[in-house]
Design an enzyme around this catalytic site. Structure first.
Site, short mmCIF file in Angstrom:
data_model
loop_
_atom_site.label_atom_id
_atom_site.label_comp_id
_atom_site.label_asym_id
_atom_site.label_seq_id
_atom_site.Cartn_x
_atom_site.Cartn_y
_atom_site.Cartn_z
N ALA A 240 80.58 53.20 17.59
CA ALA A 240 81.07 54.54 17.19
C ALA A 240 81.12 54.75 15.68
O ALA A 240 81.68 55.75 15.23
CB ALA A 240 82.42 54.85 17.81
N ALA A 241 80.52 53.87 14.91
CA ALA A 241 80.47 54.10 13.46
C ALA A 241 79.70 55.38 13.16
O ALA A 241 80.08 56.17 12.29
CB ALA A 241 79.83 52.91 12.75
N GLY A 242 78.60 55.59 13.88
CA GLY A 242 77.81 56.81 13.67
C GLY A 242 78.58 58.06 14.06
O GLY A 242 78.50 59.09 13.38
N ASP A 243 79.35 57.98 15.15
CA ASP A 243 80.16 59.13 15.57
C ASP A 243 81.25 59.43 14.54
O ASP A 243 81.58 60.59 14.27
CB ASP A 243 80.79 58.87 16.94
CG ASP A 243 79.75 58.77 18.03
OD1 ASP A 243 78.70 59.44 17.92
OD2 ASP A 243 79.97 58.02 19.00
#
Length: 294
Positions: A240-243
């Site tokens: 979830a780093a991209g989110d």
């Protein structure tokens, strides 16, 4: 207000020293369940980054659905647009290795029942400052939501994941597309981030390619191009780093920050998230982001 029309999944996370290869069985050292899904993740990231957020999606009539609704509500998110449907909620099976890398299998469940935005969804989108979309809902539903936002003059941020061919009617309504480097390559067929960015800008106004530890690359049809280095940290879990990045970037831009400042804000948020385990549980607050800004 930011609206998120997207998926809500329960993340079933197994932690292992090294991810299994095909046909291989390995022993994990820990397991946990964490509310997630790219839509819910982006909603929580945006809420923690300081926005008022409305979540539009679906969960099943099971225990996972009730837990996901409670998690979103506890984050201060408006969940009146989170419908309940008969059957199971969506799940994501995630394997996280000791280097912080991950692999993910998504089973849509209730997310797959959404044929398009409801009347209440359309009203929420129309009064939003931005709409965040991903591809964990049926494509026809994503297209309809993007087109509704376009009609209302609402900026649309699309995370094209899982990567798949993107219809022109969707991209015609997208303001900013935010793939990672693998998704950008899959969508465009171009080798290298710069070439992929050029190809994306033939189809959308703005493109922002996240590059993991190499930072992010931004470009617009107006000719602006920026490369922002990643904040150097020791990654524990990149889930979830991209989110987190997308949610924080959309908040910053909706508040009127310049692209450069918004990229710095989003990069800092993502760097904080990878130092913690889990998806929604790893996302930083506005205070934490601002305190960590260089």
């Amino acid at each position: 207000m930011i609206s998120v029309f997207g998926s809500a999944n329960m993340d079933l996370v197994a932690y292992v020293a090294e991810a299994p290869k095909r046909g291989e069985t390995v022993t994990g050292h820990r397991f946990r369940t964490v509310p997630g899904g790219k839509g819910a993740n982006q909603a929580i990231a945006a809420a923690r980054a300081g926005a008022h957020v409305a979540f539009l999606g679906a969960v099943g009539d099971d225990g996972f659905g009730a837990e996901m609704r409670a998690t979103l509500a506890q984050a201060g998110i408006d969940v009146r647009g989170l419908r309940e449907v008969p059957g199971p909620s969506g799940i994501a099976h995630i394997v996280v290795d000791d280097e912080g890398g991950n692999s993910i299998i998504v089973v849509p469940g209730a997310n797959g029942t959404i044929a398009g935005p409801s009347g209440e969804d359309l009203a929420a989108i129309a009064r939003s400052d931005a709409l965040l979309l991903q591809l964990e809902l049926p494509m026809e539903a994503v297209v309809a939501a993007a087109q509704a936002a376009q009609v209302s003059g609402v900026p649309v941020y699309l995370t094209p994941a899982p990567a798949r061919p993107l219809p022109d009617e969707l991209l015609d309504a997208v303001t900013t597309i935010v793939p990672n480097e693998h998704e950008a390559a899959a969508i465009t067929g171009a080798a290298g981030a710069e070439a992929a960015l050029d190809a994306l800008l033939e189809r959308v106004e703005e493109a922002l390619i996240t590059l993991g530890s190499e930072g992010a690359l931004y470009g617009s049809r107006s000719g602006e191009r920026l490369r922002v280095p990643a904040v150097k940290v020791e990654a524990v879990d990149t889930t979830a780093a991209g989110d987190t990045f997308v949610g924080a970037f959309a908040v910053a831009r909706s508040e009127g920050m310049s692209v450069a400042d918004a990229l710095g804000f989003a990069s800092t948020a993502a760097a904080l998230s990878v130092q913690r385990e889990g998806a929604s549980t790893s996302m930083p607050t506005r205070h934490e982001i601002e305190a960590a800004l260089p």
